[in-house]
Design a protein around this motif. Structure first.
Motif, PDB file in Angstrom:
ATOM      1  N   THR A  27       0.858  -1.184   0.000  1.00 48.45           N
ATOM      2  CA  THR A  27       0.000   0.000   0.000  1.00 48.45           C
ATOM      3  C   THR A  27       0.894   1.234   0.000  1.00 48.45           C
ATOM      4  N   TYR A  28       0.346   2.318  -0.528  1.00 47.05           N
ATOM      5  CA  TYR A  28       1.100   3.567  -0.583  1.00 47.05           C
ATOM      6  C   TYR A  28       0.217   4.702  -0.099  1.00 47.05           C
ATOM      7  N   TRP A  29       0.556   5.228   1.084  1.00 47.49           N
ATOM      8  CA  TRP A  29      -0.108   6.409   1.614  1.00 47.49           C
ATOM      9  C   TRP A  29      -1.594   6.170   1.797  1.00 47.49           C
ATOM     10  N   GLY A  30      -2.440   7.152   1.503  1.00 51.58           N
ATOM     11  CA  GLY A  30      -3.881   7.068   1.650  1.00 51.58           C
ATOM     12  C   GLY A  30      -4.515   8.226   0.914  1.00 51.58           C
ATOM     13  N   ASN A  31      -5.818   8.401   1.056  1.00 43.87           N
ATOM     14  CA  ASN A  31      -6.500   9.432   0.278  1.00 43.87           C
ATOM     15  C   ASN A  31      -7.073  10.526   1.170  1.00 43.87           C
TER      16      ASN A  31
END
Length: 354
Positions: free
Chosen positions: A296-300
């Motif tokens: 996963t990369y970061w978030g929104n």
């Protein structure tokens, strides 16, 4: 203004004087209250070669940022000067399907983004400075009442990244489940709190440092373990032989990935968040049956709103070590030596001066 600049790959950042940016149409100038120092910045300084990324130095570091709206560019009416805000770090094109869904971390038209696959502190100037130019007002999230920008800044990555990883596996974190967390540093200690605040899972935390294991207990871990030859056995014993339903690896080394796969339950999730460079061989017998392996990369933006809400209600707290902008280089040295408790946060201003 003063800014901590990375001027070339494989170099130490330098504190320099640079012009204060002026916002153009649609842009917002933010007076920085705080900027988090992220372990991934160390990779930018020491590990990347020219051409490895679609952007390059020079730029100002700092992709975890919060502060106050200072100056508005033409056409901006969604925020007001003096308003406390957090900055969403990933800046996509704003027009592709993923960006329209608010998932700018996975922008599918990076050629139309301000910088391909990056953002402030990642190819463009970030928040290790007195002011930060944000290219669009949609990248700002107003802070809930009672949440200080110094507390909000590290949540934009160190809180948002584990939150996204946890929520992705939410269906597997019900009563009777177990989450196994590797690494109780800047992200991991918040990941434990997020698990406690948003799921019914039992939490097992693993870290080689005694101070980090103590922090894990403070953050609500049910069981804290040190790595070793008997780690997998201990996890199996604690889970009635089943293993962990969700493994969250905030380290990502060969050792933690191997231990996580060996500790996972059939039908479980193995989520790789840390970028220590390890690999996990995936084969028919290499992981438990129907276990899912993902990064996963970061978030929104929507998730950041939720993270900030948790923090404003006292359900999420970042353990921080504060540094002045003059000492920002030392923050990264301490981070490299593993002596930072929780998250290192750089505070450019002593107080708000509109």
């Amino acid at each position: 203004m003063r800014a901590l600049r990375l001027n070339s790959w494989k170099s130490e950042p330098v504190l320099e004087d640079v012009p204060i940016p002026e916002p153009g149409p649609g842009e917002v100038l933010v007076q920085v209250s705080a900027a988090g120092a992220c372990h991934s910045d160390l990779h930018l300084m020491h590990d990347f070669e020219a051409g490895a990324l679609p952007w390059a130095p020079p730029f100002t570091l700092g992709h975890e940022n919060a502060g106050w709206v200072h100056t508005l560019g033409e056409g901006v009416d969604s925020v007001e000067p003096g308003q406390p805000v957090a900055v969403v770090g990933a800046w996509g094109c704003g027009a592709c399907a993923h960006c329209r869904d608010g998932i700018e971390t996975y922008c599918e038209r990076p050629d139309r983004a301000p910088v391909p696959g990056g953002g402030g502190g990642l190819g463009l100037d970030g928040g290790m400075a007195e002011y930060l130019l944000v290219p669009a007002a949609r990248h700002l999230v107003p802070l809930p009442d009672g949440l200080d920008p110094v507390d909000a800044a590290p949540l934009t990555d160190a809180g948002l990244t584990p939150y996204h990883a946890v929520r992705r596996s939410n269906a597997k974190l019900g009563p009777g489940s177990t989450a196994l967390v590797f690494g109780v540093g800047g992200l991991g200690h918040l990941g434990i709190q997020i698990l406690r605040a948003t799921t019914a899972a039992r939490v097992i935390a693993v870290d080689p440092r005694e101070s980090s294991r103590d922090l894990a207990k403070t953050c609500g871990a049910d069981l804290v373990l040190a790595p070793g030859d008997d780690l997998v056995e201990h996890v199996r014993e604690a889970t009635a032989g089943h293993g962990a339903d969700v493994v969250l690896d905030f380290v990502g080394s060969d050792e933690t990935l191997a231990a996580g796969a060996a500790s996972a339950r059939q039908l479980g999730d193995i989520t790789i968040v840390g970028i220590a460079g390890g690999t996990l061989p995936v084969s028919f017998f290499g992981v438990p049956y129907e276990a899912s392996v993902q990064t996963t990369y970061w978030g929104n933006r929507r998730e950041l709103v939720e993270v900030l809400d948790l923090a404003s209600r006292g359900l999420l707290h970042t353990e921080t070590t504060l540094y002045t902008l003059e000492d920002a280089g030392q923050a990264y040295r301490d981070l490299a030596h593993g002596t930072v408790r929780g998250r290192a946060v750089v505070v450019p201003h002593d107080s708000y001066q509109p």
